[in-house]
Scaffold this motif. Structure first.
Motif, short mmCIF file in Angstrom:
data_model
loop_
_atom_site.label_atom_id
_atom_site.label_comp_id
_atom_site.label_asym_id
_atom_site.label_seq_id
_atom_site.Cartn_x
_atom_site.Cartn_y
_atom_site.Cartn_z
N VAL A 173 22.85 8.41 51.94
CA VAL A 173 23.85 9.22 52.64
C VAL A 173 25.11 8.38 52.74
N SER A 174 26.18 8.83 52.11
CA SER A 174 27.45 8.10 52.19
C SER A 174 28.58 8.99 51.74
N ALA A 175 29.80 8.51 51.97
CA ALA A 175 30.99 9.24 51.55
C ALA A 175 31.49 8.75 50.20
N GLY A 176 30.87 7.74 49.64
CA GLY A 176 31.31 7.20 48.35
C GLY A 176 30.52 5.97 48.01
N SER A 177 30.75 5.44 46.82
CA SER A 177 29.94 4.34 46.33
C SER A 177 30.09 3.07 47.16
N ALA A 178 31.24 2.86 47.79
CA ALA A 178 31.45 1.65 48.56
C ALA A 178 30.49 1.53 49.72
N ALA A 179 30.03 2.69 50.25
CA ALA A 179 29.13 2.68 51.39
C ALA A 179 27.71 3.07 51.03
N ALA A 180 27.45 3.34 49.77
CA ALA A 180 26.12 3.80 49.37
C ALA A 180 25.09 2.69 49.51
N GLY A 181 23.89 3.05 49.97
CA GLY A 181 22.82 2.08 50.09
C GLY A 181 22.27 1.69 48.72
N LYS A 182 22.02 0.38 48.53
CA LYS A 182 21.45 -0.10 47.28
C LYS A 182 19.93 0.07 47.31
N PRO A 183 19.29 0.08 46.15
CA PRO A 183 17.83 0.07 46.12
C PRO A 183 17.29 -1.13 46.89
N ARG A 184 16.22 -0.90 47.65
CA ARG A 184 15.67 -1.95 48.51
C ARG A 184 14.55 -2.74 47.84
N ARG A 185 14.55 -2.78 46.54
CA ARG A 185 13.61 -3.58 45.75
C ARG A 185 14.42 -4.29 44.69
N GLY A 221 19.19 -8.57 45.27
CA GLY A 221 18.57 -7.55 44.42
C GLY A 221 19.21 -7.45 43.06
N GLY A 222 20.44 -7.98 42.92
CA GLY A 222 21.11 -7.97 41.63
C GLY A 222 21.73 -6.64 41.24
N TRP A 223 21.97 -5.75 42.21
CA TRP A 223 22.44 -4.41 41.89
C TRP A 223 23.96 -4.31 41.91
N SER A 224 24.49 -3.51 40.97
CA SER A 224 25.90 -3.14 40.98
C SER A 224 25.99 -1.66 40.68
N TYR A 225 26.96 -0.97 41.32
CA TYR A 225 27.07 0.48 41.16
C TYR A 225 27.38 0.80 39.70
N ALA A 226 26.65 1.74 39.12
CA ALA A 226 26.78 2.05 37.70
C ALA A 226 28.15 2.66 37.39
N TYR A 258 22.73 12.18 48.33
CA TYR A 258 22.68 12.26 46.87
C TYR A 258 21.96 11.05 46.30
N TRP A 259 21.59 11.18 45.04
CA TRP A 259 20.97 10.07 44.31
C TRP A 259 22.07 9.20 43.70
N SER A 260 22.17 7.96 44.17
CA SER A 260 23.13 7.02 43.58
C SER A 260 22.44 6.23 42.47
N PHE A 261 23.21 5.79 41.50
CA PHE A 261 22.69 5.16 40.29
C PHE A 261 23.23 3.74 40.21
N TRP A 262 22.34 2.76 39.96
CA TRP A 262 22.70 1.35 40.00
C TRP A 262 22.23 0.63 38.73
N ASP A 263 23.02 -0.35 38.32
CA ASP A 263 22.65 -1.22 37.20
C ASP A 263 22.08 -2.52 37.75
N GLY A 264 20.99 -2.99 37.13
CA GLY A 264 20.48 -4.32 37.43
C GLY A 264 21.24 -5.37 36.65
N PRO A 265 20.83 -6.64 36.75
CA PRO A 265 21.50 -7.70 35.99
C PRO A 265 21.27 -7.52 34.50
N ALA A 266 22.02 -8.25 33.71
CA ALA A 266 21.88 -8.17 32.26
C ALA A 266 20.46 -8.50 31.84
#
Length: 238
Positions: A79-91, A53-58, A36-44
């Motif tokens: 590919v993951s079973a939940g947000s705790a294991a989801a891969g962060k953006p690699r940029r 990378g400054g990412w936190s799960y949205a 699935y497509w996971s969604f992440w917030d960058g820093p303020a």
């Protein structure tokens, strides 16, 4: 009437029982994984990106997230079973670099996007993920992250529950499809619970719904120690 069991036999039985309980506790449940497509917030807005990378799960979905000028949002096909294991953006979530060629304009805001299509191992069968890319979207002041995606990363594909299934046409089909080991008890389905990017509701981890291995192991240790102490006390009295 059956004769009483010898004391050492009773102790051995307790040890075997405790060992069996510990063994059960040490075998973790296999949680079902999803693509699935996971969604992440960058820093303020205005903050420098962190080394990771400054990412936190949205905590909100892209359709309701209204970022300020200078914000960065990230999407990672994972590919993951939940947000705790989801891969962060690699940029990195580096607004200055992403929007370097997009000057500020009155009445609008700029939002940086990092689009990570994942790895070949995470791709659905027969598909090859595009390279990671960044985009700078110019939006009205009340625009959402979903608006930013629609402006610079189409075509988008959603399912009937408004779950984001594809960005820039990737993947070609499917939406939060199963991938990997079969379901453990209590494992949420991102397609049903909104753990994927349409809702953006991250979780702190995966709850199996049963007692933890540590708890069961602790109970086993109490059984063993209690049996041994009783046996020693009876020896002293004898």
């Amino acid at each position: 009437m059956r004769p009483p069991r010898p004391r050492h036999a009773r102790l051995l039985g307790a040890l075997v029982l405790a060992g069996a309980v510990t063994g059960l506790g040490a075998a973790p449940a296999q949680a079902q994984e999803y693509r699935y497509w996971s969604f992440w917030d960058g820093p303020a807005a205005g903050a420098s990106p962190a080394k990771d990378g400054g990412w936190s799960y949205a905590t909100e979905g892209p359709a309701t997230t209204r970022p300020r000028d200078g914000a960065v949002a990230g999407f990672r096909f994972t590919v993951s079973a939940g947000s705790a294991a989801a891969g962060k953006p690699r940029r990195a979530a580096d607004f200055a670099a992403i929007c370097a060629n997009t000057p500020a304009e009155g009445g609008t805001k700029r939002v940086g996007l990092v689009l990570d299509f994942g790895t070949k191992a995470e791709a659905p069968g027969g598909e090859m993920p595009p390279a990671v890319r960044t985009e700078c979207a110019r939006l009205p002041e009340d625009g959402t992250v979903g608006d930013a995606l629609a402006a610079v990363a189409g075509p988008l594909r959603y399912d009937s529950n408004a779950l984001l299934c594809a960005i820039a046409g990737y993947p070609k089909s499917g939406c939060a499809d199963k991938a990997g080991p079969g379901p453990g008890p209590g494992t949420p389905d991102p397609g049903a619970s909104g753990d994927a990017s349409a809702s953006g509701e991250g979780t702190d981890g995966d709850d199996s719904g049963g007692p933890s291995a540590g708890l069961i192991g602790g109970i086993a240790a109490v059984v063993v120690l209690g049996a041994a102490a009783g046996w020693q006390a009876r020896r002293r009295r004898g």
